[in-house]
Design an enzyme around this catalytic site. Structure first.
Site, mmCIF file in Angstrom:
data_model
loop_
_atom_site.group_PDB
_atom_site.id
_atom_site.type_symbol
_atom_site.label_atom_id
_atom_site.label_comp_id
_atom_site.label_asym_id
_atom_site.label_seq_id
_atom_site.Cartn_x
_atom_site.Cartn_y
_atom_site.Cartn_z
ATOM 1 N N THR A 179 0.866 -1.184 0.000
ATOM 2 C CA THR A 179 0.000 0.000 0.000
ATOM 3 C C THR A 179 0.898 1.227 0.000
ATOM 4 O OG1 THR A 179 -0.101 0.480 2.348
ATOM 5 C CG2 THR A 179 -1.569 -1.231 1.536
ATOM 6 N N GLU A 324 -5.306 -3.960 2.433
ATOM 7 C CA GLU A 324 -5.242 -4.912 3.548
ATOM 8 C C GLU A 324 -6.463 -5.829 3.610
ATOM 9 O OE1 GLU A 324 -4.660 -1.756 3.508
ATOM 10 O OE2 GLU A 324 -3.208 -1.090 4.989
ATOM 11 N N LYS A 432 -9.517 17.036 16.071
ATOM 12 C CA LYS A 432 -10.032 16.814 17.427
ATOM 13 C C LYS A 432 -10.083 18.153 18.135
ATOM 14 C CE LYS A 432 -8.278 12.181 17.235
ATOM 15 N NZ LYS A 432 -7.239 12.112 16.199
ATOM 16 N N TRP A 437 -15.040 15.589 17.456
ATOM 17 C CA TRP A 437 -14.319 15.341 16.209
ATOM 18 C C TRP A 437 -14.974 16.113 15.061
ATOM 19 C CZ3 TRP A 437 -13.120 9.322 15.963
ATOM 20 C CH2 TRP A 437 -12.279 8.998 17.041
HETATM 21 P P1 ADP Z 1 -3.584 3.075 -0.808
HETATM 22 O O1 ADP Z 1 -2.467 2.308 -1.389
HETATM 23 O O2 ADP Z 1 -3.815 4.431 -1.389
HETATM 24 O O3 ADP Z 1 -3.705 3.017 0.686
HETATM 25 P P2 ADP Z 1 -5.920 1.506 -0.832
HETATM 26 O O4 ADP Z 1 -6.719 1.134 -2.009
HETATM 27 O O5 ADP Z 1 -5.459 0.438 0.066
HETATM 28 O O6 ADP Z 1 -4.772 2.275 -1.417
HETATM 29 O O7 ADP Z 1 -6.670 2.642 -0.046
HETATM 30 C C1 ADP Z 1 -7.593 2.293 0.903
HETATM 31 C C2 ADP Z 1 -8.194 3.535 1.476
HETATM 32 O O8 ADP Z 1 -8.935 4.234 0.489
HETATM 33 C C3 ADP Z 1 -9.201 3.224 2.569
HETATM 34 O O9 ADP Z 1 -8.580 3.024 3.817
HETATM 35 C C4 ADP Z 1 -10.067 4.466 2.543
HETATM 36 O O10 ADP Z 1 -9.487 5.518 3.274
HETATM 37 C C5 ADP Z 1 -10.067 4.843 1.078
HETATM 38 N N1 ADP Z 1 -11.294 4.343 0.422
HETATM 39 C C6 ADP Z 1 -11.484 3.187 -0.244
HETATM 40 N N2 ADP Z 1 -12.734 3.090 -0.733
HETATM 41 C C7 ADP Z 1 -13.385 4.218 -0.356
HETATM 42 C C8 ADP Z 1 -14.705 4.723 -0.548
HETATM 43 N N3 ADP Z 1 -15.629 4.065 -1.231
HETATM 44 N N4 ADP Z 1 -14.985 5.933 -0.015
HETATM 45 C C9 ADP Z 1 -14.076 6.635 0.679
HETATM 46 N N5 ADP Z 1 -12.812 6.212 0.892
HETATM 47 C C10 ADP Z 1 -12.459 5.026 0.382
#
Ligand code: ADP
Length: 535
Positions: A179, A324, A432, A437
């Site tokens: 990631t 993950e 915060k 929040w």
């Molecule tokens: P990166 O490598 O950028 O972390 P990921 O695909 O693993 O790529 O990113 C996951 C993150 O993307 C999630 O933890 C969340 O914050 C965001 N995310 C994924 N899907 C959505 C969604 N439908 N709406 C809002 N945020 C999202």
């Protein structure tokens, strides 16, 4: 019951056996190429054999650096098919991070698209890879400084197809993906055979993506990011026709592909669909074959869902996941008894990320323990299940995210009475203020809805009395202008007074990560300088 280990090879075997005539259609340099699952099966077995000949053993990592096409699909099955680990490398990472993950994963062999060679050549002195296999349509190998190099098609021509290894423990690693962390180096996630098989099954459920044999699926989401949401694995298993968009596609190319190949399901991130919407404005395309678009990766704006459904009659499904989590865990579909509400309310519900797909569990932890399902109280989303990672690969940051059998996602959410989650922020970005929040994402979306605002990012700055307060950074659209006061007037009716940013700062651009997400850490630093200078 029999204790039969779940194994990826059985998925391809099913396609070979039951769907030998079904096709994988790839957009390559010289146009579309078509392969049947029978051909894909044979080619995959030859690739598996070639990798063995090159010395790849059980548990070894083999990296791929490629777009979505049939050869990448073959690697998806050939590598785990010999018990090795398919490491899909994100081509959009910085060269420094690409070198880091190749070394961290200890990739022995790399399969590289010819047009992406320069990126790997740039880091060749920093990596220790034993063989490079070039995926190209040209009969000759391109010129390269990499060595030793092999021609993908030549390797296949010389190889005899082999049987896959199926007596592996189902927890044996089959794939891995890093990631793009916003701080520090990328973090690796290992996918097991068991995780991938069960996740694929979830993609086929009627209340989830409902992927089936009768679909024509177009994974626009790259195979180098979270396994293209697992679609290539599931599609092969179910005998689904696959359409692979290849390198450097445009909205026009996507629209043409969807029309010509009568795509029924397409999957990608919101920016892809925004581009497609603009293209559809031209009124040139007939996309009546499309029965759903799957959208995730970042929040799907309500206006976009509305445009696809009301203007073009294309059902639009919002989903959530992360590297993950394989990634599919949450998907937004109305329940049967929610059908009677107004269209506007339906859109409001479906613009949320949705509720859990069968097979995974969640809890949401706020500042006083588990939050109420009232659509208001915010907390961090925690997940567990058979396709959720339980650690980062050889990384001491594991202990921050994986605790007491749960993955702490770092996503701050609210949950409504029906269990629909709405992502309101990242834990490190939520503001915060005085024990409460404030969602930076809500403020950003409100600002970006102003007609003069191109981009907006909201970050916390330390505050002596309130602990933290929000500051908004705004980039104005070219040719437009807006004052601070106008923006405050625009926000005031939408938020409680204490939510309003203490300051609105105009900027030329918002710093971003290599995959285009706001780099808030950098922004906070810039703001610190800004405030020191103005004082
Ligand atoms: P990166 O490598 O950028 O972390 P990921 O695909 O693993 O790529 O990113 C996951 C993150 O993307 C999630 O933890 C969340 O914050 C965001 N995310 C994924 N899907 C959505 C969604 N439908 N709406 C809002 N945020 C999202």
């Amino acid at each position: 019951m029999m204790n039969v280990p779940l194994n990826i090879a059985t998925m391809l075997e099913r396609a070979e056996r039951f769907f030998p005539k079904k096709q994988v259609i790839s957009r390559m340099k010289n146009g579309l190429v078509r392969h049947t699952y029978q051909e894909i099966g044979e080619r995959t077995r030859k690739l598996a054999s070639a990798l063995r000949t090159l010395g790849v053993n059980t548990g070894d990592r083999v990296g791929t650096f490629a777009w979505n096409h049939h050869r990448h699909l073959e690697a998806y099955f050939a590598i785990p098919g010999i018990g090795a680990v398919l490491h899909t490398i994100n081509i959009r990472l910085s060269p420094q991070h690409i070198a880091y993950i190749i070394n961290h994963a200890n990739d022995r062999v790399l399969l590289i698209d010819d047009d992406l060679l320069p990126i790997i050549e740039r880091v060749q002195d920093e990596i220790n890879v034993e063989a490079f296999i070039i995926m190209t349509d040209d009969p000759m190998l391109p010129e390269t400084t990499l060595a030793p190099v092999y021609h993908y098609e030549e390797l296949l021509q010389q190889a005899e197809p082999i049987s896959f290894v199926k007596d592996l423990d189902e927890h044996h690693p089959a794939g891995m993906c890093y990631t793009s962390a916003t701080t520090g180096n990328p973090k690796g996630v290992l996918y097991s055979h068991r995780g991938i098989v069960l996740h694929s099954m979830a993609l086929g459920l009627a209340d989830s993506a409902a992927l089936s044999e009768s679909d024509v699926a177009l994974p626009v989401v790259p195979m180098f990011h979270a396994n293209a949401w697992g679609l290539p694995f599931a599609a092969v298993w179910f005998g689904t026709t696959l359409v692979m968009p290849g390198a450097a596609f445009t909205p026009k190319i996507l629209a043409e592909l969807m029309e010509q190949e009568k795509v029924t399901l397409a999957a990608g991130v919101p920016t892809v669909w925004l581009g497609l919407l603009n293209e559809l404005e031209k009124g040139l395309y007939d996309l009546r074959s499309v029965t759903r678009i799957l959208c995730g990766g970042s929040a799907a704006p309500k206006g976009m869902i509305r445009a696809f459904e009301e203007k073009y009659g294309i059902p639009f499904v919002h989903a959530y996941g992360m590297t993950e989590t394989s990634p599919l865990v949450v998907l937004s579909r109305l329940k049967s008894y929610q059908q009677h509400v107004s269209n506007e309310e339906k859109l409001d519900i479906r613009a949320k990320q949705g509720f859990l797909v069968p097979g995974v569990e969640m809890k949401v932890i706020g500042k006083d323990g588990e939050v109420a399902w009232d659509g208001t109280e915010m907390g961090e989303l925690c997940l567990r299940g058979p396709w959720i990672a339980d650690e980062y690969y050889n990384d001491e940051r594991s202990k921050d995210a994986f605790r007491d059998g749960w993955l702490y996602t770092g996503d701050v959410v609210t949950v409504d009475e029906e269990g629909f989650i709405k992502i309101v922020d990242r834990t490190k970005d939520v503001i915060k203020s005085g024990g409460e929040w404030i969602s930076s994402v809500d403020l950003e979306n409100a600002l970006m809805a102003h007609e003069a605002v191109f981009e907006a990012a909201v970050v916390a700055v330390p505050h002596p009395q309130w602990q933290e307060r929000p500051i908004a950074c705004v980039v104005v659209k070219e040719g437009k202008s807006v004052t601070k006061e106008e923006l405050y007037d625009f926000l005031r009716p939408q938020f409680a007074k204490w939510w309003l940013p203490d300051e609105i700062v105009f900027m030329n651009e918002i710093p971003k990560t290599s995959v285009g997400k706001f780099l808030k850490m950098k922004l906070r630093e810039q703001l610190r300088d800004y405030f020191t200078n103005v004082q």
